[in-house]
Design a protein around this motif. Structure first.
Motif, PDB file in Angstrom:
ATOM      1  N   VAL A  38       8.306   3.414 -63.120  1.00  0.00           N
ATOM      2  CA  VAL A  38       8.615   2.248 -62.487  1.00  0.00           C
ATOM      3  C   VAL A  38       7.174   1.054 -63.551  1.00  0.00           C
ATOM      4  N   LYS A  57       5.855  -0.743 -62.273  1.00  0.00           N
ATOM      5  CA  LYS A  57       5.129  -2.511 -61.214  1.00  0.00           C
ATOM      6  C   LYS A  57       4.490  -1.921 -59.993  1.00  0.00           C
ATOM      7  N   LEU A  58       3.454  -2.655 -59.879  1.00  0.00           N
ATOM      8  CA  LEU A  58       3.043  -2.255 -58.597  1.00  0.00           C
ATOM      9  C   LEU A  58       2.919  -3.673 -57.259  1.00  0.00           C
ATOM     10  N   PRO A  59       2.389  -3.292 -55.834  1.00  0.00           N
ATOM     11  CA  PRO A  59       3.394  -4.408 -55.142  1.00  0.00           C
ATOM     12  C   PRO A  59       2.185  -5.246 -54.827  1.00  0.00           C
ATOM     13  N   THR A  60       0.730  -4.877 -55.927  1.00  0.00           N
ATOM     14  CA  THR A  60      -0.577  -5.342 -55.333  1.00  0.00           C
ATOM     15  C   THR A  60      -0.325  -7.457 -55.043  1.00  0.00           C
ATOM     16  N   ARG A 109       2.687  -8.742 -54.461  1.00  0.00           N
ATOM     17  CA  ARG A 109       3.441  -9.256 -53.328  1.00  0.00           C
ATOM     18  C   ARG A 109       3.494 -10.482 -52.266  1.00  0.00           C
ATOM     19  N   GLY A 110       4.806 -11.109 -52.389  1.00  0.00           N
ATOM     20  CA  GLY A 110       4.781 -12.239 -52.214  1.00  0.00           C
ATOM     21  C   GLY A 110       3.873 -13.700 -52.385  1.00  0.00           C
ATOM     22  N   ARG A 111       2.659 -13.113 -53.817  1.00  0.00           N
ATOM     23  CA  ARG A 111       2.157 -14.627 -54.269  1.00  0.00           C
ATOM     24  C   ARG A 111       2.875 -14.826 -55.226  1.00  0.00           C
ATOM     25  N   LEU A 116       2.024  -6.980 -60.739  1.00  0.00           N
ATOM     26  CA  LEU A 116       2.056  -6.670 -59.791  1.00  0.00           C
ATOM     27  C   LEU A 116       2.378  -7.273 -59.247  1.00  0.00           C
ATOM     28  N   TYR A 121      -5.451  -9.690 -60.624  1.00  0.00           N
ATOM     29  CA  TYR A 121      -5.899  -8.933 -59.015  1.00  0.00           C
ATOM     30  C   TYR A 121      -6.757  -9.170 -58.994  1.00  0.00           C
ATOM     31  N   LEU A 122      -7.955  -9.413 -59.809  1.00  0.00           N
ATOM     32  CA  LEU A 122      -9.239  -9.629 -59.210  1.00  0.00           C
ATOM     33  C   LEU A 122      -9.585 -11.517 -58.851  1.00  0.00           C
ATOM     34  N   GLY A 141      -6.554 -10.788 -55.895  1.00  0.00           N
ATOM     35  CA  GLY A 141      -6.227  -9.701 -54.379  1.00  0.00           C
ATOM     36  C   GLY A 141      -6.396  -9.905 -53.017  1.00  0.00           C
ATOM     37  N   GLY A 142      -7.836 -10.677 -53.255  1.00  0.00           N
ATOM     38  CA  GLY A 142      -8.773 -10.950 -52.467  1.00  0.00           C
ATOM     39  C   GLY A 142      -8.385 -12.191 -51.795  1.00  0.00           C
ATOM     40  N   ALA A 143      -8.942 -12.986 -50.368  1.00  0.00           N
ATOM     41  CA  ALA A 143      -8.593 -13.654 -49.390  1.00  0.00           C
ATOM     42  C   ALA A 143      -7.793 -14.426 -50.262  1.00  0.00           C
ATOM     43  N   PRO A 144      -7.920 -15.287 -49.769  1.00  0.00           N
ATOM     44  CA  PRO A 144      -6.717 -16.885 -50.109  1.00  0.00           C
ATOM     45  C   PRO A 144      -7.858 -17.537 -49.878  1.00  0.00           C
ATOM     46  N   LEU A 204      -4.329  -0.853 -55.368  1.00  0.00           N
ATOM     47  CA  LEU A 204      -3.182  -1.519 -55.961  1.00  0.00           C
ATOM     48  C   LEU A 204      -1.860  -2.020 -55.251  1.00  0.00           C
ATOM     49  N   TYR A 205      -2.181  -0.797 -53.702  1.00  0.00           N
ATOM     50  CA  TYR A 205      -1.224  -1.066 -53.116  1.00  0.00           C
ATOM     51  C   TYR A 205      -1.719  -0.987 -51.147  1.00  0.00           C
ATOM     52  N   LEU A 257      -5.618  -6.375 -48.751  1.00  0.00           N
ATOM     53  CA  LEU A 257      -6.202  -7.081 -49.438  1.00  0.00           C
ATOM     54  C   LEU A 257      -6.889  -8.322 -49.572  1.00  0.00           C
ATOM     55  N   ARG A 258      -5.983  -8.882 -48.822  1.00  0.00           N
ATOM     56  CA  ARG A 258      -6.399 -10.424 -48.496  1.00  0.00           C
ATOM     57  C   ARG A 258      -7.545 -10.557 -47.229  1.00  0.00           C
ATOM     58  N   GLY A 261     -10.557  -8.520 -49.702  1.00  0.00           N
ATOM     59  CA  GLY A 261     -11.054  -9.284 -51.383  1.00  0.00           C
ATOM     60  C   GLY A 261     -10.514  -7.919 -51.773  1.00  0.00           C
ATOM     61  N   VAL A 262     -11.333  -8.286 -53.188  1.00  0.00           N
ATOM     62  CA  VAL A 262     -10.554  -6.809 -54.326  1.00  0.00           C
ATOM     63  C   VAL A 262     -12.326  -6.302 -54.349  1.00  0.00           C
TER      64      VAL A 262
END
Lengths: 310, 428, 187
Positions: free
Chosen positions: A37, A39-42, A44-46, A70, A300-301, A304-307, C81-82, C86-87, C90-91
Motif C-alpha cells: 500500500v 499510500k499515506l493518509p497525511t 486526507r481532505g486536502r 499522501l 507534506y511540509l 501538513g501544517g496549520a492552514p 504522516l499518520y 497535523l493541522r 504543524g509539520v
C-alpha cells in the motif's frame, strides 16, 4: 524549517530548509519501500490543483502521484481546452480554483514569475512546477536528492551543468540549491547560451567541456532545443553536439564514481548520446522515481501544517 | 479677473506678492494690496513656471478605459503641468492632421492644460514610410514634435529622412531609442537581476547604439534630434560627447528612471514593467548627474496609463508603462532638489523652460516676471505624503510609487491666469 | 512519543522516576513480556514509536535477551504522516520507519512508547502498522500512563501510572536521546 507557505524558488531555500526537504523525502521513501500500500493518509481532505499552462506530462504525473500517495484529492487543470484558452486571466483562474476549495496550487507556466503573482493573489500554498526561464525548484530538489543518494553527500561535490543555461529553469534552480548545499558548480556552455550577469552567480563558468570532465563528480546535461539554432545561438546541431554533447568518449574521461544526470526529456544524439543515457552512470531513471518522493516531501511540509500558517 | 497671490517664493527665493490680471503677471512686489482681487495665500510656497511635459500618453482616441484627454489633463494639472505633449500611439495613430486636431480640440475642451499633440513620424508607427508631417505641422494642432514612441524609427535611412524633413517645419524628431533586433521579447534590464529572475534582458546597448547612430545622423544633416526617456549611463556619455561636438541634440529622462532600479522587478509585479526598463543604481546616479549638468535637458513623464487587466497579470504578458504626471515633481524634489543636485531655478529649467523650447511652445516656460503669462504652479516643498493610487486623478492605477512617501505637494496651478488647481484640487 | 517534548526549561521539581527507577521499570516490563508471550516470545516484534519509544524498544529487547536468552526483533514506526492533528501542530521532521527483515505478518507486535496520554499516537501507529502488514496481534507497552484518554485505547504493559491534570507536562528523558534517564512532571 520549511514551514513557509509556498515553494516559489530554490533561491528562497536556506541550507536547513533544503536539507529538511531531502531528509523528509528520504524518510518517506524508506517508509514506503517494499510496501504494497503505497499510500499515506497525511493529506486526507486536502485538495491539490495541478494548474498547467504548459504541457508537461511527466512533471504533472509526478506531482499527481505525490499528492495521491499522501491521500490528497487532486484536480488537474490544463490550460488547453479550458476557460483559460478563452482568455481568462491567471488571477481569475486562481481565484476560481481557490473558491472551489483548493488548498494548494501546483503551477507550471510559461511566464517567469507567474507563481509569485499567484502567491500574491491566493490564500493557499503555491508550488512552482516550472515558470518560464526562471526556476523549477522541485527538479533541483530531486536532482540534489539523487546526487546525495548516489554519492552520499552534497558538500564539496563538483557538479558540471552543461548546455542552454540561458533558457533553463532547471539550471537556475540547481545553481542556487546546489550552492546552498555546499556543492561546487561549474557551468559549461557556448557563451551565447549563458545569461549576461552570470558572473554574479555562485558558480565557475567555462566553455571547454573536455577540460572540466576529469574533475567532475556529476555531469548534468541540459536539454537543447533545436530552434535555438535558428536564432544563431549556435551554428548547427552537429557543431553543438561536437563541442558540448556528452558522448561515450567524453564519458570515459570522467572519474570512476561520477554520475550523469539529465532532467528530461532528452534529445538523444544532441546533448547526450544514447549509450551515455543508458549507461550505469546515468541516473535518469532514478531521477524520475525520486521526483515523486521529493514532491511528497514538499507537499507534506507545505500542507501538513496549520492552514495559512507561515 | 484679478488674483493676488500672497507670499510665494519665486524659484524658492525671497517671498513676494504676485498680482495676476487678464492672464498675465501684472505686478510683483512686497505687500501688494488690491481691492476686489481674489487672494490666494501662498505663504511659504515655491512658485515655478507651469511644467511642460514632452511625453504623455493620454490614450484617447482608442483606450478611453485607461485614460482620456480630460482625465489625463486633470492629472497633469494636479502635477503642476500647464502643457503636455500627447504621444501619437493612439488608436487610430496620430499620423494625420485629422487625428492630431481631434486630440488638440479635446484638450481645449478639457481646458486644464494645453494639450499639444505629437505627430507620428511614420504611417501607423510602422517604420516604413513618413506620415504627412507637414500637414500635421500646418494643422490647428501646430505639431512640432514628431515621434513613433513605443517604437523606434529603426531604419537608419528613414530616420535620416525624417530628421532632414522636419527642419522645414521647425520640428524635431523625438526618438524612442531601442534597436528592435536586440530587444526581441525583452522584459527588463539585462544584467545580474534579469539573469536570476529568468526574464529576457533589454540590454543598455540596444538604446545606446541607436542614440549613437542618431546623433551622428543629426550632426551630419544638421537637424534637431530629441531623445526620449534616456535610461542608461552609457546614453548620458554619448549625449555628452555629441553635445560637445555641437550636435543639436536634446534629451529627456523620466521620473521613474531617476528614482527606481531594476530591483523593483524582483516582486514580478508588472507595475514596474516599463520601456525602456528600470536600470541599475549606477544608471540612476548617471542620469541624475546628467540632468544636473544639462547633458539631459528635460524631465518628461512618459505617463503611460494602463487598464487594470493589462497590469494584473504575469510579468511577460503585462503592458509596459507607468503613471507619472501627478508625482513627477515630487520625484524630482526627492532625487534632485533634496540632494542638492538642482536648485529651484534648475527645476524650472528642466521641467518647464527646456521642454517648452524643445516643443516650440512660445507661451510656456516663460520666466516669472511682470508682463509674462500667469502660467505657474505653487508647491509646498515641505509636505510629505504616501502615494495612494486610488486617490489619483488618472483613470488608471498603475503608479510605481504606490505606498511610497514622497515630498512636495502642488497646491495650485494657473494656466494663463486661470486656476486649474487650488488647494490641491482640480478646478474642473 | 513524548507529548511534551517542546518543554524548554529544566524542571525544578524532583523527578517522579530517577534513572535507577527507569531501569527497574524497564526490567519489570521485560519480565512481563517474557511471561505473557510464553512460547510465542520468538515471534515477538518490539516496535518503538519515535522519538523515545525507539530506544525504549531496544532496551526492552536487550533486557529480554539477558533474562531469557531469546533475541527478539526490534523496529520503529514513525507515525507523523499518520497523525490526525497535523493541522493543529504543524509539520515536523520525519523519523525512521524500520521493520525487521521478516516483517510483521502473523507475528505478535508490541508497540512501545514513552508516555500514553490521549491515545492518538497509538491510533496513528495502529494505522501505520495496518499499511505495513498484518500482525497476529498488537499490544502496547508504555513507560508512563498519565491518563486523559481521548480514544478507547489501553496499554497492556505500564511502567508507572501517573495521575496528572491535563495542564501538566510529563517529561521522559532517556540517555540515548537526552543524556540521562528520568521522568518528571511539571505544571
Amino acid at each position: 524549517m520549511v514551514v513557509k507557505r509556498h515553494l516559489l524558488e530554490a533561491a528562497d531555500l536556506d541550507r536547513d530548509d533544503a536539507t529538511l526537504v531531502l531528509d523528509t523525502a528520504a524518510q518517506i521513501e524508506s517508509a514506503l519501500a517494499g510496501r504494497e500500500v503505497k499510500k499515506l493518509p497525511t493529506l486526507r481532505g486536502r485538495t491539490v490543483v495541478n494548474l498547467f499552462y504548459e504541457d508537461s506530462t511527466r512533471t504533472r504525473i509526478s506531482f499527481e502521484l505525490a499528492a495521491k500517495r499522501l491521500s490528497a484529492d487532486v484536480i488537474n487543470f490544463s490550460a488547453k481546452g479550458s476557460s483559460v484558452s478563452k482568455g481568462e486571466s491567471l488571477k481569475d483562474t486562481a481565484l476560481t480554483l481557490e473558491a472551489m476549495g483548493s488548498d494548494a496550487i501546483v503551477v507550471r507556466h510559461g511566464a517567469s514569475g507567474a507563481p509569485h503573482r499567484l502567491a500574491q493573489w491566493v490564500q493557499g500554498s503555491v508550488v512552482n512546477a516550472g515558470d518560464g526561464t526562471h526556476e523549477h525548484p522541485t527538479q533541483a530538489l530531486l536532482d540534489a536528492y539523487t546526487i546525495r543518494q548516489r554519492l552520499g553527500r552534497l558538500d564539496g561535490v563538483r557538479v558540471v551543468i552543461v548546455g542552454d543555461v540561458l533558457h533553463s529553469r532547471v539550471a537556475r534552480s540547481n545553481v542556487w540549491l546546489l550552492a546552498t548545499l555546499g556543492a561546487e558548480v561549474t557551468l559549461v556552455a557556448p557563451p551565447t547560451l549563458l545569461p549576461v550577469g552570470v558572473g554574479s552567480w555562485p558558480v565557475t563558468v567555462g566553455y571547454d567541456l573536455d577540460a572540466v570532465l576529469p574533475k567532475a563528480d556529476v555531469v548534468m546535461m541540459l536539454r537543447v532545443q533545436a530552434e535555438r539554432m535558428n536564432a544563431s545561438f549556435f551554428p548547427s546541431a552537429r557543431e553543438y553536439s561536437r563541442r558540448y554533447g556528452l558522448d561515450a568518449r567524453r564519458m570515459g574521461t570522467l572519474p570512476d564514481e561520477a554520475i550523469v544526470m539529465h532532467p528530461g526529456p532528452m534529445n538523444r544524439g544532441m546533448e547526450i548520446a544514447a549509450e551515455v543515457a543508458d549507461s550505469a552512470r546515468s541516473t535518469i531513471v532514478d531521477q524520475v522515481g525520486n521526483g515523486v518522493s521529493v514532491r511528497m516531501a514538499v507537499l507534506y511540509l507545505l500542507l501538513g501544517g496549520a492552514p495559512g500558517s507561515e | 479677473m484679478t488674483i493676488l497671490i500672497k507670499g510665494p517664493r519665486p524659484y524658492g527665493e525671497d517671498a513676494v506678492d504676485v498680482l495676476v490680471e487678464d492672464g498675465r503677471i501684472a505686478a510683483i512686489g512686497d505687500s501688494l494690496t488690491v481691492p476686489g482681487a481674489d487672494v490666494v495665500d501662498a505663504a511659504g510656497l515655491v512658485a515655478l513656471p507651469g511644467l511642460v511635459d514632452l511625453h504623455t500618453h493620454l490614450r484617447e482616441p482608442g483606450r478611453e478605459d485607461a485614460e482620456t484627454v480630460e482625465t489625463g489633463s486633470r492629472a497633469a494639472a494636479l502635477g503642476g503641468y500647464t502643457a503636455v505633449h500627447a504621444m501619437a500611439n493612439t488608436d487610430p495613430v496620430a499620423d494625420t492632421a485629422g487625428v492630431v486636431e481631434q486630440v488638440w480640440r479635446l484638450g481645449q475642451q478639457a481646458g486644464l492644460v494645453d494639450v499639444v499633440p505629437v505627430g507620428a513620424v511614420t504611417v501607423g508607427l510602422r517604420g516604413e514610410r513618413l506620415a504627412e508631417l507637414g500637414a500635421m505641422a500646418d494643422s490647428a494642432a501646430r505639431v512640432r514634435v514628431f515621434s513613433d514612441d513605443g517604437h523606434c524609427v529603426a531604419d537608419p535611412a528613414l530616420m535620416r529622412r525624417a530628421l532632414e524633413y522636419v527642419k522645414a517645419l521647425d520640428g524635431v524628431v523625438a526618438q524612442h531609442a531601442e534597436e528592435p533586433r536586440l530587444t526581441v521579447g525583452a522584459q527588463m534590464n539585462e544584467g545580474d537581476r534579469s539573469a536570476r529572475l529568468g526574464l529576457t534582458g533589454w540590454p543598455a546597448a540596444a538604446e545606446e547604439a541607436v542614440i549613437a547612430r542618431d546623433v551622428l545622423l543629426a550632426g551630419h544633416v544638421g537637424a534637431r534630434l530629441h531623445v526620449c526617456h534616456v535610461s542608461t549611463a552609457g546614453s548620458v556619455e554619448i549625449l555628452r560627447w555629441a553635445k560637445g561636438r555641437g550636435v543639436q541634440v536634446t534629451a529627456e529622462v523620466t521620473p521613474h528612471h531617476l528614482l527606481l532600479t531594476d530591483e523593483c522587478a524582483e516582486s514580478y509585479d508588472p507595475v514596474f514593467k516599463v520601456n525602456p526598463p528600470l536600470r541599475t543604481e549606477a544608471d540612476v546616479q548617471a542620469l541624475r548627474a546628467g540632468l544636473a549638468d544639462g547633458t539631459i535637458d528635460a524631465v518628461a513623464t512618459d505617463h503611460a496609463p494602463h487598464a487594470v487587466e493589462d497590469k494584473e497579470s504575469e510579468w511577460a504578458s503585462a503592458r509596459p508603462g507607468m503613471l507619472g504626471l501627478e508625482q513627477a515633481l515630487s520625484v524630482v524634489v526627492q532625487t534632485m532638489v533634496e540632494p542638492g543636485l538642482l536648485d529651484w531655478r534648475g527645476v524650472a529649467e528642466r521641467m518647464s523652460v527646456a521642454p517648452a523650447a524643445i516643443g516650440r511652445l512660445e507661451s510656456h516656460g516663460r520666466p516669472l516676471a511682470v508682463g509674462e503669462p500667469a502660467t505657474l504652479l505653487l508647491l509646498d516643498p515641505t509636505h510629505r505624503a504616501t502615494v495612494d493610487p486610488a486617490a489619483l486623478a488618472s483613470r488608471s492605477r498603475n503608479s510605481p510609487y504606490a505606498g511610497r512617501e514622497l515630498p512636495g505637494r502642488v497646491v495650485a496651478t494657473f494656466l494663463r491666469g486661470t486656476a486649474t488647481v487650488l488647494d490641491g484640487k482640480a478646478q474642473r | 512519543m513524548t507529548e511534551s517534548s517542546a518543554l524548554p526549561a529544566e524542571p525544578t521539581t524532583a523527578p517522579l522516576l530517577s534513572a535507577d527507577d527507569v531501569g527497574r521499570v524497564v526490567d519489570r516490563i521485560a519480565h512481563q513480556l517474557i511471561e505473557k508471550a510464553g512460547p510465542d516470545l520468538g515471534s515477538l516484534v518490539l516496535v518503538g514509536i519515535p522519538t523515545r519509544g525507539a530506544p525504549l524498544a531496544r532496551r526492552l529487547a536487550g533486557r529480554i535477551e539477558t533474562f531469557s536468552g531469546v533475541r527478539v526483533d526490534v523496529g520503529t514506526v514513525d507515525i507523523t504522516l499518520y497523525r490526525d492533528d497535523l493541522r493543529l501542530r504543524g509539520v515536523r521532521a520525519l523519523e525512521d520507519t524500520r521493520l525487521p527483515e521478516a516483517g510483521i505478518d502473523g507475528r505478535l507486535v508490541v508497540l512501545v512508547d514513552d508516555v500514553l496520554f490521549s491515545g492518538r499516537s497509538v491510533r496513528a501507529a495502529l494505522d501505520a502498522l495496518r499499511d505495513l502488514g498484518r500482525p497476529r496481534a498488537v499490544q502496547l507497552a508504555v513507560l508512563v500512563d498519565r491518563g486523559h484518554r481521548e480514544l478507547p485505547i489501553r496499554a497492556d504493559y505500564v511502567g508507572k501510572n501517573v495521575p496528572t491534570s491535563r495542564s501538566q507536562s510529563v517529561k521522559v528523558r532517556l540517555a540515548e536521546v537526552d543524556g540521562a534517564d528520568s521522568v518528571t512532571v511539571t505544571s
